[in-house]
Enzyme design. Sequence first.
Site, PDB file in Angstrom:
ATOM      1  CG  HIS A  67      20.823  53.260  36.502  1.00  0.00           C
ATOM      2  ND1 HIS A  67      20.346  52.372  37.843  1.00  0.00           N
ATOM      3  CD2 HIS A  67      20.798  54.435  36.880  1.00  0.00           C
ATOM      4  CE1 HIS A  67      20.243  53.357  38.793  1.00  0.00           C
ATOM      5  NE2 HIS A  67      20.331  54.567  38.127  1.00  0.00           N
TER       6      HIS A  67
ATOM      7  CG  ASP B  85      22.713  49.246  38.321  1.00  0.00           C
ATOM      8  OD1 ASP B  85      22.282  50.032  37.360  1.00  0.00           O
ATOM      9  OD2 ASP B  85      23.795  49.272  39.099  1.00  0.00           O
TER      10      ASP B  85
ATOM     11  CD  GLU C 102      24.132  55.283  37.976  1.00  0.00           C
ATOM     12  OE1 GLU C 102      24.078  56.408  37.882  1.00  0.00           O
ATOM     13  OE2 GLU C 102      23.753  54.468  38.801  1.00  0.00           O
ATOM     14  CD  GLU C 103      22.529  53.186  42.076  1.00  0.00           C
ATOM     15  OE1 GLU C 103      23.403  53.969  42.345  1.00  0.00           O
ATOM     16  OE2 GLU C 103      21.258  53.608  41.707  1.00  0.00           O
TER      17      GLU C 103
ATOM     18  CD  GLU D 271      19.715  58.163  37.546  1.00  0.00           C
ATOM     19  OE1 GLU D 271      19.118  58.206  38.650  1.00  0.00           O
ATOM     20  OE2 GLU D 271      20.883  57.479  37.402  1.00  0.00           O
TER      21      GLU D 271
HETATM   22 ZN   LIG Z   1      20.209  56.288  39.476  1.00  0.00          ZN
END
Ligand SMILES: [Zn+2]
Length: 443
Positions: A109, A111, A176-177, A200
Amino acid sequence: MGLSTVERRVCEAIGERAEELVDLACGLIRFDTTARQPGDPPRQESQLQECLAARLRAVGAEIDLWEPDADALAGEPMVPPGIEFKGRPQMIARRRGRGGGPALVLNGHIDVVSGEPRSEWTSDPFEPAVRDGRVYGRGACDMKGGIAAMVFAAELLAQTGVELRGDLLVATNTDEESSGAGGTALVRRGLTADAGIVTEPTGFQTWVACRGSEYGVIRVPGRPGHAEVHQPDWRHGGAVNAIEKAVPVLAAIRSLNREWETRDQYTHPHLSRPALLATMARAGEWAVTYPASCELTIAVMFLPVQADAHGAGSEVRAEVERWITRKTADADEWLREHPPAIEWWPNPVMPMEISESEPIVATVTSASADVGHPGPIGGLDSWYDGATLTQLGGIPSIGYGPPGFDAEGVSVAHVIDEHVPVDGLIGCAQGIAVAAMRYCGLA
Ligand SMILES: [Zn+2]
């Protein structure tokens, strides 16, 4: 197992060109892709995605870069009502294999959480700095470092002339956040593969599970009245203090946690037990008035075993409602006649778990060990896009990425002075490159 000649050659190339990897990570941090609050305009999401698309196109990947149609996604899991994707494109890059091997998608992701308060950072969160062998900046570990590592791995595989049998995909998404809508947009676009790696900051662990979560607001009723004058019993029309009536609700929350602790089936090898806690409280209208209501925002983190038939949290929600209604009714007569009401937020996130015997698990753990970063199988107590790829996309996905912890082992994701070690970026790129060669197969 040890590295083969071609694996060693790719890893050496990554090591020799590590400066380019650091430059890529820094370049990604420089794009402001702060996660949105509802109504926020886009930031530099499209510039970042175009930058990655250009790089991957240059090594022979086919690029799909698009702004999702919000109307077509309305009502889908994790897609908030009213969301727009204008200026926030998603990207899927595919480097075709020679055929005959499984496809692997690398996902991240783009963001990042807010860089505020910026003044507390040693250096500006969006002007990356390299010091003490670490890259500092917002998103350094969560997760532009991981994106840099996976993109660099894909580039170097191509540039060192490695031909894979299966397709290697790189998919990068927004949101995602804030919601999870970006991952949903990827799978609804038709993203598919035989396995996924979400980079991640796992610290070289291989995550095979994560918890889901539900949020809601418990409205505890009171009855307003003058605070400075005598109030008769509520049965005779007197005022009721909603703040005091929140006490039995908090006690019910505590007792449900204790109940969950007694259930053997809620012991998980890689995840903490389910948890319910109040995270916000709001009450009162006027200093000289009994508060008419007290609203408690609650967070419920739950295990894969608690999920309903659709993989979601409907049964957990029902249990929380039943428990709070029953326990508060037992404890308090006012609440028995005026039960607290729970309103759940839309767009919860679902837990996930894949079997440790999925081929991608052993492939990644052995690749990471062979590049000098052995790591255990683990899980994430929070949620991440790996759940979307697995649950909605049917792509068994693991988390695997660079370190995201300080010396004490505390996560540095979302913190002031977020950072990622340079040697961790290099190791992650090498681990991913080796895993891709082994999973997709060499042509
Ligand atoms: Zn993350």
